[in-house]
Scaffold this motif. Structure first.
Motif, PDB file in Angstrom:
ATOM      1  N   PHE A 142       0.830  -1.199   0.000  1.00 60.47           N
ATOM      2  CA  PHE A 142       0.000   0.000   0.000  1.00 60.47           C
ATOM      3  C   PHE A 142       0.869   1.256   0.000  1.00 60.47           C
ATOM      4  CE2 PHE A 142      -2.676   3.194   2.137  1.00 60.47           C
ATOM      5  CZ  PHE A 142      -3.750   3.192   1.255  1.00 60.47           C
ATOM      6  N   GLY A 143       1.910   1.262   0.815  1.00 59.52           N
ATOM      7  CA  GLY A 143       2.814   2.416   0.870  1.00 59.52           C
ATOM      8  C   GLY A 143       3.585   2.598  -0.421  1.00 59.52           C
ATOM      9  N   PHE A 144       4.069   1.495  -0.992  1.00 55.75           N
ATOM     10  CA  PHE A 144       4.822   1.612  -2.238  1.00 55.75           C
ATOM     11  C   PHE A 144       3.908   2.060  -3.378  1.00 55.75           C
ATOM     12  CE2 PHE A 144       6.917  -0.212  -6.046  1.00 55.75           C
ATOM     13  CZ  PHE A 144       8.026   0.617  -6.024  1.00 55.75           C
ATOM     14  N   CYS A 145       2.683   1.542  -3.409  1.00 56.85           N
ATOM     15  CA  CYS A 145       1.737   1.985  -4.446  1.00 56.85           C
ATOM     16  C   CYS A 145       1.395   3.456  -4.290  1.00 56.85           C
ATOM     17  CB  CYS A 145       0.466   1.142  -4.404  1.00 56.85           C
ATOM     18  SG  CYS A 145       0.708  -0.531  -5.024  1.00 56.85           S
ATOM     19  N   SER A 146       1.299   3.942  -3.060  1.00 53.09           N
ATOM     20  CA  SER A 146       1.030   5.368  -2.878  1.00 53.09           C
ATOM     21  C   SER A 146       2.226   6.206  -3.322  1.00 53.09           C
ATOM     22  CB  SER A 146       0.639   5.679  -1.440  1.00 53.09           C
ATOM     23  OG  SER A 146       1.694   5.410  -0.562  1.00 53.09           O
ATOM     24  N   SER A 147       3.449   5.683  -3.168  1.00 54.22           N
ATOM     25  CA  SER A 147       4.609   6.431  -3.674  1.00 54.22           C
ATOM     26  C   SER A 147       4.630   6.417  -5.208  1.00 54.22           C
ATOM     27  CB  SER A 147       5.917   5.888  -3.100  1.00 54.22           C
ATOM     28  OG  SER A 147       6.260   4.646  -3.667  1.00 54.22           O
ATOM     29  N   ILE A 159      11.270   9.921  -6.525  1.00 52.33           N
ATOM     30  CA  ILE A 159      10.189   9.609  -5.585  1.00 52.33           C
ATOM     31  C   ILE A 159       9.991   8.093  -5.495  1.00 52.33           C
ATOM     32  CG2 ILE A 159       7.687   9.788  -5.220  1.00 52.33           C
ATOM     33  CD1 ILE A 159       9.123  12.335  -4.522  1.00 52.33           C
ATOM     34  N   ILE A 160      10.043   7.413  -6.628  1.00 51.39           N
ATOM     35  CA  ILE A 160       9.867   5.949  -6.622  1.00 51.39           C
ATOM     36  C   ILE A 160      10.991   5.282  -5.834  1.00 51.39           C
ATOM     37  CG2 ILE A 160       9.877   3.881  -8.066  1.00 51.39           C
ATOM     38  CD1 ILE A 160       8.443   5.564 -10.210  1.00 51.39           C
ATOM     39  N   LEU A 161      12.221   5.681  -6.103  1.00 51.20           N
ATOM     40  CA  LEU A 161      13.359   5.082  -5.408  1.00 51.20           C
ATOM     41  C   LEU A 161      13.317   5.392  -3.914  1.00 51.20           C
ATOM     42  CD1 LEU A 161      16.000   3.503  -5.584  1.00 51.20           C
ATOM     43  CD2 LEU A 161      17.169   5.670  -5.982  1.00 51.20           C
TER      44      LEU A 161
END
Length: 133
Positions: A71-76, A96-98
């Motif tokens: 969930f956190g990675f998808c929000s990033s 931002i992705i990294l």
């Protein structure tokens, strides 16, 4: 006012289009409105909430931890796409992705903050050209 080879006052340019049977609206487009700030704030808040909760969830709840990580990675990712749309910056969205991935990995407990610089230094030394046969 100059548009391509046509130069003159706005009235002259408008008359040029009308005299030649052209519709000025076919050549001019309104710029797209900028992405609203809420599309940057919502994924940012979701990201902060997810990694904060992930830090406090115990190891006994493995499925919840994985769900919070995803969930956190998808929000990033959502934040990165929003930044790319609003600012047209591939570097910004890639950063931002990294950063999101590294923060979520630290919150999950896979990486320790002090391991991140050594990881990058090790990668720099491993990028030597190896001959292929």
């Amino acid at each position: 006012m100059k548009i391509g080879p046509v130069e003159g006052t706005p009235e002259e340019v408008n008359n040029f289009f009308q005299n030649n049977g052209l519709n000025p609206l076919d050549y001019f487009q309104k710029p797209e409105p900028a992405l609203q700030k809420r599309w940057l704030i919502i994924p940012s808040v979701l990201f902060v909430v997810s990694f904060t909760v992930l830090v406090f969830v115990t190891d006994e709840h493995t499925k919840i931890r994985i769900m919070l990580f995803l969930f956190g990675f998808c929000s990033s990712l959502w934040l990165a796409v929003s930044i790319h749309i609003r600012f047209k910056s591939a570097w910004g969205s890639g950063s931002i992705i990294l950063a999101g991935l590294l923060i979520m990995l630290v919150a999950l407990g896979v990486l320790k903050p002090e391991q991140i610089p050594s990881f990058y230094q090790g990668e720099a030394h491993n990028k030597q050209v190896k001959p292929t046969h």
